[in-house]
Motif scaffolding. Structure first.
Motif, mmCIF file in Angstrom:
data_model
loop_
_atom_site.group_PDB
_atom_site.id
_atom_site.type_symbol
_atom_site.label_atom_id
_atom_site.label_comp_id
_atom_site.label_asym_id
_atom_site.label_seq_id
_atom_site.Cartn_x
_atom_site.Cartn_y
_atom_site.Cartn_z
ATOM 1 N N LEU A 1 0.836 -1.205 0.000
ATOM 2 C CA LEU A 1 0.000 0.000 0.000
ATOM 3 C C LEU A 1 0.870 1.255 0.000
ATOM 4 C CD1 LEU A 1 -2.663 -1.081 2.647
ATOM 5 C CD2 LEU A 1 -2.999 -0.948 0.168
ATOM 6 N N LYS A 2 0.453 2.242 -0.786
ATOM 7 C CA LYS A 2 1.190 3.504 -0.860
ATOM 8 C C LYS A 2 0.226 4.659 -0.619
ATOM 9 C CE LYS A 2 4.639 1.658 -4.061
ATOM 10 N NZ LYS A 2 5.702 1.644 -3.048
ATOM 11 N N SER A 3 0.722 5.680 0.040
ATOM 12 C CA SER A 3 -0.099 6.860 0.329
ATOM 13 C C SER A 3 0.089 7.895 -0.783
ATOM 14 C CB SER A 3 0.302 7.452 1.674
ATOM 15 O OG SER A 3 -0.559 8.518 2.003
ATOM 16 N N ARG A 4 -0.906 8.720 -0.963
ATOM 17 C CA ARG A 4 -0.829 9.816 -1.942
ATOM 18 C C ARG A 4 -1.816 10.894 -1.541
ATOM 19 N NH1 ARG A 4 -5.300 9.959 -5.120
ATOM 20 N NH2 ARG A 4 -6.469 8.003 -5.430
ATOM 21 N N ARG B 1 -5.662 4.253 4.600
ATOM 22 C CA ARG B 1 -4.245 4.124 4.950
ATOM 23 C C ARG B 1 -3.350 4.207 3.721
ATOM 24 N NH1 ARG B 1 -1.540 -1.560 6.901
ATOM 25 N NH2 ARG B 1 0.615 -0.980 6.520
ATOM 26 N N GLY B 2 -3.823 3.640 2.613
ATOM 27 C CA GLY B 2 -3.042 3.640 1.386
ATOM 28 C C GLY B 2 -3.780 2.867 0.314
ATOM 29 N N GLN C 1 -8.089 0.123 -1.943
ATOM 30 C CA GLN C 1 -7.840 1.086 -0.869
ATOM 31 C C GLN C 1 -8.186 0.443 0.464
ATOM 32 O OE1 GLN C 1 -10.217 4.524 -1.953
ATOM 33 N NE2 GLN C 1 -8.603 5.344 -3.271
#
Length: 693
Positions: free
Chosen positions: A39-42, A50-51, A65
């Motif tokens: 998971l990556k945040s943006r 969370r991501g 998501q």
């Protein structure tokens, strides 16, 4: 105890079902653990997310998501992952009963350890399963449960204590499998008794507009983490009955402890590596892994340079990779069938789903082609397939190529030299893929029904050819290896390359060739329907009623047909088709099974017309079977008695009489390749002696 014929079929069907359920459960767990770490945040993510991650699978693009607690507005439909765990435990318990409870004197009780009455052994087994969960759950709920390190040490001590107990009351195989059952029960009960109930309480609170108790999520996360670290040791326990070198080792309980430490450390390394932790941060696990498994190797009762440990470790790796590959495939197939339309969905979205797993809420959207703006980071599901095929081929090399004269060649079928058998094996796998892909690319490939019929005919022809060249076990395993090669090559040669071409076109702002997606979808569909048949062939070496039958090729065809239809029925059930629409598959599945039962029904044995004494029966077994089945085998290719079955005394012969009847008298599967030249008269004499016991 039921007739061996009935017991073997019950064993086969339960083992097949247990494997399918276990792959669905553990594979889904593998998927979500890997997903959480990708998971990556943006900027611009919804509140509470969370991501997110973008995935490519089977020609579709998926946006996922994860919400830390739950979305502000809880969706109406939630997918819960629970039945996989329940079915794995239930099928596993029935398998335990079929193998160890129905024939306890052969598999569960060892008079040299403790001469228990069957009812006492079964009662002890049941009591230990209940006690294991009760003690573990009590530890987690006690003050010890608040200290992760102390709790881990106590759980390990609990496992070792059970291992010590089991090795003092059960046979070697019985002891190891019961340690696995205890740990598997902990994992399933964590889902059934803690994780799912806590998630439901959290959901109910959110629906009422209340703030859920934070402890519920923390406890669910703790138990989910325990399941993660118990997974690899449990898998090794479940394949331990192949390896008497560990189950019958003098310090078997210590081997159990080392396997749990090494397996948990390996899982930690893999998990943290997926997180992206730098190697120096997790390097401490490497000496723990190598020291634990190295000590287990040294303490086992097999010679250190034998192939047994290579067999064990590669089989373990093959199982892990296969679960990751097929389990992920199961997940995405089920996901696609759970997608629902919603209002105001982005352009190109085919549907969405809301899922609950491990205390988190996941929102998934599937794009039929790709989003208008393609994300930078895409997750490709490919290495699982590649590693499954690679470990499977290495296992084929270790077991069937290095030991071709024992497992691959049967002089009564065709007296091949090892190099000839290996050349035929390799060539057939390559030829199978070439013929299959030629069929798919030909005009036949445009007609789904005709292609399915031709593919079935091709696999049946290969199964028949294998029975004309190889031993029974070798023929069946090669049918499975061919199917597995087709499946892995579909990923490597078609599905992933086509997805990359589609992605490249989208990145350049071009419209991708629609044929690429259709071809990838076709091959992915083939993989879906081949999954259950390939799993059945991979466990076939347990069952000489299949592998050593004169019409083994026809039985392979029935397994492929029945397994493919079973997968169809399960898929359409997940879609939501009414049973009236798909009920036609049930009589065909039942018919395939009934025909297989009819074909494998034991024929009337030609028994010896005369008296056979105990000494005469023992003499036959000692000269023909005990070269392998002995405390110290004299067969050059055998270092430890297979599955711990020793046949050197009249007591041991009586204990394993049912197995000898099936393997040596009814199916003639033993001795392997009839290397000790057991005669038909000797088989008849053994059958006569066993019938009078």
């Amino acid at each position: 105890m039921p007739e061996p014929f009935i017991a073997d079929w019950l064993n086969f069907l339960l083992r097949w079902g247990h494997m399918v359920a276990g792959i669905a459960w553990i594979g889904t767990s593998f998927y979500f653990v890997a997903l959480d770490f990708s998971l990556k945040s943006r900027d611009g993510l919804p509140e509470g997310v969370r991501g997110e991650a973008w995935e490519v699978h089977g020609g579709g693009f998926y946006q996922v998501q994860k919400y830390l607690s739950a979305p502000a507005r809880l969706p109406e439909h939630l997918t819960w992952f629970k039945w996989e765990a329940y079915l794995t435990w239930v099928s596993g318990f029935f398998l335990l009963a079929a193998v160890y409870y129905l024939d306890p004197r052969a598999n569960l009780i060892d008079p040299a350890v403790l001469d228990l009455a069957p009812w006492a052994a079964i009662l002890l087994s049941l009591a230990s399963i209940i006690a294991g969960w009760t003690l573990y759950d009590g530890l987690c709920r006690s003050p010890v449960g608040r200290n992760a390190g102390l709790l881990a040490a106590c759980v390990l001590a609990l496992v070792i204590a059970f291992a010590v107990l089991f090795t003092h009351v059960f046979s070697g195989r019985g002891a190891f499998i019961h340690v696995g059952v205890i740990a598997g029960t902990m994992m399933a009960a964590n889902v059934f008794m803690v994780i799912i109930p806590n998630q439901r309480k959290i959901t109910a609170a959110l629906i009422r507009g209340e703030t859920p108790d934070a402890r519920l999520g923390a406890i669910g996360k703790q138990r989910s983490l325990h399941n993660t670290y118990l997974t690899l040791p449990v898998l090794l326990m479940m394949i331990s009955n192949h390896f008497a070198m560990i189950t019958d080792a003098p310090n078997a309980w210590l081997l159990v402890g080392l396997i749990f430490v090494g397996g948990a450390a390996l899982r930690h390394f893999l998990v943290r590596h997926e997180v992206g932790d730098p190697l120096p941060k997790i390097a401490w696990t490497l000496p723990v892994i190598f020291l634990s498994l190295g000590l287990a190797w040294w303490l086992s009762s097999a010679p250190l340079l034998s192939l047994d440990w290579a067999n064990l470790l590669i089989r373990w790796g093959h199982m892990i990779a296969g679960i990751a590959w097929i389990g992920t495939s199961f997940y995405f197939v089920a996901l696609d069938f759970s997608l629902r339309k919603a209002e105001a969905m982005p352009r190109g979205v085919a549907g969405e789903a809301w899922e609950v797993h491990g205390g988190g809420f996941y929102h998934v959207r599937k794009y039929l082609t790709a989003p208008e703006t393609l994300p930078r980071h895409l997750i490709w599901f490919k290495w699982e397939a590649y590693l499954t095929w690679l470990t499977g081929f290495l296992l084929l090399v270790v077991l069937y190529y290095f030991q071709a004269e024992s497992y691959l060649i049967d002089p009564a079928v065709m007296p091949l030299a090892p190099w000839q058998a290996i050349a035929i094996s390799v060539a057939s796998l390559a030829l199978g893929w070439v013929l299959y892909t030629a069929l798919c690319r030909s005009p036949i490939g445009q007609n789904t029904g005709l292609l399915a019929l031709c593919l079935f005919a091709m696999l049946l022809a290969f199964a028949f050819a294998y029975t004309q060249f190889f031993s029974g076990r070798g023929a069946f395993i090669h049918t499975g290896a061919l199917i597995g090669t087709i499946m892995a090559a579909n990923v490597f040669m078609v599905i992933i390359p086509n997805q990359r071409k589609i992605t490249a076109a989208l990145l350049k702002g071009e419209k991708p060739d629609a044929k690429l997606g259709l071809t990838g979808k076709q091959r992915s569909l083939h993989n879906t329907y081949l999954t259950l048949p390939v799993l059945a062939t991979m466990i076939s070496n347990h069952f000489p009623m299949l592998t050593d039958h004169p019409q083994a090729w026809a039985l392979a065809g029935l397994v492929i047909l029945g397994g493919g239809l079973a997968r169809f029925f399960l898929l359409r059930t997940e879609v939501g088709d009414s049973h009236a629409e798909i009920a036609w598959a049930l009589p065909l599945i039942g018919g395939a099974l009934a025909l297989a039962l009819l074909i494998t029904e034991p024929r009337a044995l030609m028994l010896f017309n005369g008296e056979v004494t105990d000494q005469e029966a023992l003499s036959i077994v000692q000269s023909r079977c005990a070269t392998c089945h002995a405390a110290t085998p004299t067969d050059a290719a055998t270092k430890v008695a297979p599955k711990g079955v020793e046949l050197e005394t009249i007591g041991e012969l009586r204990r394993y009489a049912a197995k000898v009847r099936v393997q040596a008298v009814e199916n003639r599967a033993m001795p392997l390749g009839n290397r000790t030249k057991m005669t038909e008269e000797e088989r008849a004499k053994l059958g006569t002696w066993i019938a009078k016991q």
